[in-house]
Design a protein around this motif. Structure first.
Motif, PDB file in Angstrom:
ATOM      1  N   ALA A  68       4.183   1.043   3.123  1.00  0.00           N
ATOM      2  CA  ALA A  68       4.833   1.513   1.905  1.00  0.00           C
ATOM      3  C   ALA A  68       3.790   1.618   0.806  1.00  0.00           C
ATOM      4  CB  ALA A  68       5.937   0.549   1.501  1.00  0.00           C
ATOM      5  N   SER A  69       2.910   0.626   0.759  1.00  0.00           N
ATOM      6  CA  SER A  69       1.876   0.642  -0.260  1.00  0.00           C
ATOM      7  C   SER A  69       0.902   1.791   0.006  1.00  0.00           C
ATOM      8  CB  SER A  69       1.162  -0.705  -0.244  1.00  0.00           C
ATOM      9  OG  SER A  69      -0.139  -0.584  -0.712  1.00  0.00           O
ATOM     10  N   GLN A  70       0.551   1.994   1.280  1.00  0.00           N
ATOM     11  CA  GLN A  70      -0.404   3.048   1.622  1.00  0.00           C
ATOM     12  C   GLN A  70       0.186   4.425   1.342  1.00  0.00           C
ATOM     13  OE1 GLN A  70      -2.350   2.539   5.481  1.00  0.00           O
ATOM     14  NE2 GLN A  70      -2.087   4.725   5.832  1.00  0.00           N
ATOM     15  N   ASN A  71       1.458   4.623   1.720  1.00  0.00           N
ATOM     16  CA  ASN A  71       2.062   5.953   1.589  1.00  0.00           C
ATOM     17  C   ASN A  71       2.974   6.067   0.380  1.00  0.00           C
ATOM     18  OD1 ASN A  71       0.696   6.659   3.837  1.00  0.00           O
ATOM     19  ND2 ASN A  71       2.402   6.263   5.226  1.00  0.00           N
ATOM     20  N   ASP A  72       2.920   5.018  -0.457  1.00  0.00           N
ATOM     21  CA  ASP A  72       3.502   5.173  -1.771  1.00  0.00           C
ATOM     22  C   ASP A  72       5.028   5.285  -1.803  1.00  0.00           C
ATOM     23  OD1 ASP A  72       3.156   5.252  -4.418  1.00  0.00           O
ATOM     24  OD2 ASP A  72       2.955   7.426  -4.529  1.00  0.00           O
ATOM     25  N   TYR A  73       5.694   4.364  -1.182  1.00  0.00           N
ATOM     26  CA  TYR A  73       7.134   4.265  -1.383  1.00  0.00           C
ATOM     27  C   TYR A  73       7.507   2.799  -1.414  1.00  0.00           C
ATOM     28  CZ  TYR A  73       6.958   4.007   3.759  1.00  0.00           C
ATOM     29  OH  TYR A  73       6.642   3.676   5.036  1.00  0.00           O
ATOM     30  N   ARG A  74       8.759   2.495  -1.764  1.00  0.00           N
ATOM     31  CA  ARG A  74       9.186   1.107  -1.888  1.00  0.00           C
ATOM     32  C   ARG A  74      10.049   0.731  -0.706  1.00  0.00           C
ATOM     33  NH1 ARG A  74       9.763  -1.540  -6.494  1.00  0.00           N
ATOM     34  NH2 ARG A  74      10.198  -3.234  -5.056  1.00  0.00           N
TER      35      ARG A  74
END
Lengths: 634, 634
Positions: free
Chosen positions: B356-362
């Motif tokens: 999620a952090s790498q691909n930018d979502y929560r």
């Protein structure tokens, strides 16, 4: 400090002195000390003898076990204790615990004392005294308040002369209230029975877990109740009166007449030795009834004469259908092996600390553990059940001005003398009088104000208090454990969710309120990330670390991820006001893009410069600019 | 965020959307997404099929159970998951745990999946996701590093073709090293046996706890070892080569010849599907040996054809001498019922957070718990063993550009198709090839640098790391629990002994470095008391509370006692810079003699004035002065 340390000693001399505090005070022992210690010792002795008989009743053991438990502690503490005021012996709370875990069986009780002693000794040797810090004040208060109610109510049946009341608190309340009428009806037809129920002792212990007392087998015991009730209530009134008198007594002013001045010390002595006096008076009453041929009172019954035999504690137990092996006995006691030693130490250390603070000396928690452990182990060889520091008797000791732990020697000797010569007289002590002694000792432990205080001061602490208080009525150990668990969870919660101040003043200023440990790592990261992404871009985040005194690796990893994460969104994160150790840790971790400023102002200045550059770059840009945050292009 | 939240929704709409994240992305699903998801789903499918067969071997179950466990998770996560990249299924670590707790018995494994699912679901419903915060980074690192070694070494016997190796790690190492010569000697006399050991499957599971695999009964199986060793090492080399190739591939520059540019995507696809390719190649080799009538390899053996039956998990188990009831099965699994669900959740959430952090979502940790729980419960109806998020396959999923969890649907379908049509071919897969797949999957999990990093960054964190790492070789669950315990103790220690700065500049300035909780109360009191009494009198103590963000009742009581205590020695204690909530608490507690100054300077001014007065009073005094500190008279 009453144990002075001398400089220039070798380490082993210091170590021996620390382990044998008696070496500190004995060489300078004086005659004036002896006088004070004698007085205090005798006074405590007059308190401990009736209390010991009564507490044995609470523990569900034959009364002599109370006395067996009362002398070894005094002797051992005299050699090993670090607090001059503390006296070890049977106490109300410990007796309550013993009644839960020893199944009213002396063999279990003595083994429990031995094993608890071993655990306490091991804790002392391993320097685990700091563990006691993890029992919070609300838990202690909840426990003592609940225990005072439980123990008092447990004695109501003796005062009212009711028999066959179950042990479980709620059933006990129900049964006592339901059968309170029996007392009244019995009051209307008092009928004396010579020795009729003089020796109705508790039923013989049965192997297993006899969680309820068996109902008295002879129905004619109900005749005794009227006498018990009258005597019990009178004793209670007398004790309360003497206690109140003592609290109101002021030193006589020189203007008062001589008679008044002379009588005050007399009244004070009577008030201090009130337990002994009341029991003595009740015994005389019972004896005169006995002589007159009628006996309306339930008496203690015959107490085996003489000192307890010196023998190892029972590591197995013979029962009609075989032997209960050691392993099974340990299994039966279960959680008791943790609760009893821990609570014993807790009580002793709490009392020692309280009086050390009052009388201005230092105690050593680990040495106290050693003393307790030794006392319990040695005691178990004299058929003692688990002992601990007694608040009431320690207070008596301190008030009568004890000078050194030598007072314990006097007390112990007095108990031995009672065992040797007075046991034949103990059989005349009415149970109701002992019940009155217990009730008047434990009622002051109930602290109703604590609920109001906590409501006012710190409402969150009401949770462990109430949990402990309520569950202690069910089972004491569940109450204490649940209370410790709840306060532990509250503690961990505050570590996992530290207060984090976030201010938005052009830049985002984030200020964690405390150190960063692993449970807080994700939380901090999420908060900063969410606020930074929600802010109007381009954004600049300053993490003000001036409250952070330490940081662990998990938190460092969290910050590293946060830095990368924000960098991807072209958000700058800088640190300011980090304390030295924290800064060193972060530098050692070699975080990508880590920048630190000594003060918040410098960080803000840097942020302004950077934001200005990025704004200019954005306006001037005709192509791709390395200064341009990616967020602005997309 | 790939699950957008719309404002203006009713609470139940929001709740349904939160509980069924699929509603967020399905309405806006596009054809371009479908193309990406199809590619990713097929790629993951080609990875999961050989891995599933291999991990079933790690778990000590028949190989088809790996496939049974591989599809339900994909379907469920597609509906309930909050991370687009995560794929649920059998993993190396979970298989290792299952082999510990399910005794190589499918009935236990399936029941474990059901019960773990229930626990995870309950945790999700109770919002207990925050508990995962209490597993620190060093514990996770220690565990995964140890697991990678254990799992790899566990497969060495399959690569070398050794049989009858015990399960316990240390015994395994000893036995493998002792018998490594057998491989060599077998290499020197390769002798083909038609179907001789083609179907030497693991021994049938026996009820109880068969902690060691039984030695193979037929001595002629040693003939197979040469072939196994050669094939296994070749597969390992091929996998390592393809992996290295993939990591070194860069997008082709436009200057390179067309052939190079065209071949790069091909090589990349081969490298990504390397597990499937290697297993396929090894299977072809085995098949050609089979056709030629000789078989030097140990094969997987016959795999039951078709989909698993839909039936409730086994709540009891028939054994030759009766039935094992539910309670007994639960008891047998013991700590597994805590370790398996917790570790499953931990693995999934850790992976989900990372991507999620790498691909930018929560992601929503509690929703992940619900998804995991549902997947395990539903899975157990299809004979699945406990599943969790797979790091390797999630990475493959992300790298091939999965767009929504729809990719899982494709993967699941692929697994179902394999089960329906390919099982008859699986019997030709050599065990050594599967062992190579496992080893190449888990070896990168070993992180040797963490030891050096921690030594540099935070040495104290090496303690939980080493404890976890070393104990995991003994038993995985002991390692994790001991690690959590150690990091918990370190955490509590830092709360119990907060850093306290003490400066002596005329007055005694005491500055606690963090909030005051009950375990620190006595410590703070002792420190201040000792320093104040040791200082040159008359003394003035300023407690600077500007780092204190919260205080509990026990600490308040400690401060109250300290105030009294110091007052008795005529030492003044004042507070400064208290934060608002703390000040309110202390004011509510109504401490005797409590004084507070907004800043340290004001407190210092007050102290100077007071010390001046007391000094003057001392010099001027001709009799008793109320200003004179008692300490000066005595």
């Amino acid at each position: 400090m009453w144990v002075p340390r001398e400089p220039g000693q070798r380490w082993w001399q210091r170590e021996v002195r620390r382990r044998l505090p008696v070496l500190g005070w004995l060489p300078r022992y004086s005659l004036s000390c002896l006088r004070l210690d004698l007085t205090a010792g005798v006074t405590v002795g007059l308190t401990v003898v009736p209390q010991a008989l009564a507490y044995a009743e609470v523990a569900g053991l034959p009364v002599q076990y109370g006395l067996y438990s009362s002398f070894v502690g005094c002797f051992v503490y005299c050699l090993l204790g670090t607090a001059k005021d503390v006296t070890l012996g049977p106490t109300a709370i410990m007796s309550l615990l013993v009644s839960s875990y020893a199944f009213h069986d002396p063999a279990y009780a003595v083994l429990l004392a031995f094993l608890s002693g071993c655990i306490q000794l091991a804790m002392g040797l391993l320097h685990l005294g700091f563990l006691l810090d993890f029992v919070s004040c609300p838990v202690i208060k909840g426990f003592t308040s609940a225990a005072s109610i439980t123990i008092s109510f447990n004695q109501v049946k003796n005062i009212l002369g009711l028999q066959g009341i179950p042990r479980q608190f709620f059933l006990q309340v129900y049964e006592t209230l339901r059968r309170i009428g029996e007392t009244r009806s019995a009051l209307s037809l008092p009928k004396a029975h010579p020795w009729g129920c003089a020796f109705v002792t508790s039923p013989p212990p049965i192997f297993g877990s006899p969680r309820e007392e068996l109902p008295a087998s002879s129905p004619d015991t109900s005749h005794c109740r009227a006498g018990d009730a009258i005597l019990g209530l009178s004793c209670l009134a007398a004790l309360a009166g003497l206690r109140a008198m003592k609290n109101r007594l002021h030193p006589a002013a020189s203007t008062e007449p001589l008679a008044t001045r002379a009588s005050i010390p007399l009244v004070r002595s009577c008030a201090t030795a009130r337990n002994a006096l009341v029991v003595l008076a009740a015994g005389l009453v019972a004896y005169s009834f006995q002589v007159s041929g009628s006996q309306p009172l339930t008496l203690t019954g015959s107490v085996p004469r003489g000192l307890p035999p010196f023998r190892p504690p029972p590591f197995s137990k013979a029962v009609p259908n075989g032997t209960v092996p050691f392993g099974r006995m340990v299994q039966d006691m279960g959680a008791g092996l943790a609760v009893v030693p821990l609570l014993g130490v807790l009580e002793t250390v709490a009392i020692a600390k309280a009086f050390a603070s009052q009388n201005d000396y230092r105690i050593d928690a680990n040495q106290e553990l050693l003393a307790m452990g030794t006392a319990n182990i040695l005691g178990s060889f004299f058929s003692s059940y688990p002992i601990t520091g007694s608040f009431g008797r320690t207070a008596v000791n301190a008030q009568t001005g004890v000078c050194t732990p030598m007072g314990g020697l006097v007390t112990g000797t007095l108990v031995l003398l009672s065992l040797a010569y007075l046991t034949s007289l103990f059989c005349y002590i009415p149970k109701a009088a002992l019940a009155a002694v217990i009730i008047s000792a434990v009622v002051p432990m109930f602290d109703a104000r604590i609920f109001r205080t906590l409501w006012r001061v710190k409402r969150l602490d009401l949770v462990p208090l109430c949990v402990t208080f309520l569950l202690c009525f069910w089972e004491v150990q569940y109450g204490i454990m649940a209370g410790m668990l709840v306060s532990g969870i509250l503690l961990l919660y505050s570590v996992a969710r530290p207060p984090i101040k976030v201010l938005e003043q052009g830049v985002l200023l984030v200020q964690p309120g405390s150190s960063l440990h692993f449970p807080a790592a994700d939380h901090l990261r999420d908060i900063i990330r969410d606020r930074a992404l929600a802010a109007s871009s381009p954004c600049f985040v300053i993490l003000d670390g001036h409250h952070i005194t330490s940081i662990d690796y998990t938190a460092v990893v969290g910050l590293a991820e946060l830095l990368q994460d924000l960098h991807k969104h072209s958000i700058s994160l800088v640190f300011c006001s980090l304390q030295d150790p924290v800064l060193r840790t972060l530098l050692a971790a070699d975080l990508e893009g880590f920048r630190h400023f000594p003060s918040w102002e410098e960080a803000a200045r840097c942020s302004e410069a950077e934001l200005e550059v990025s704004r200019t770059a954005c306006i001037d840009s005709t192509g791709e600019s390395s200064l341009l945050p990616a967020g602005l292009i997309q």
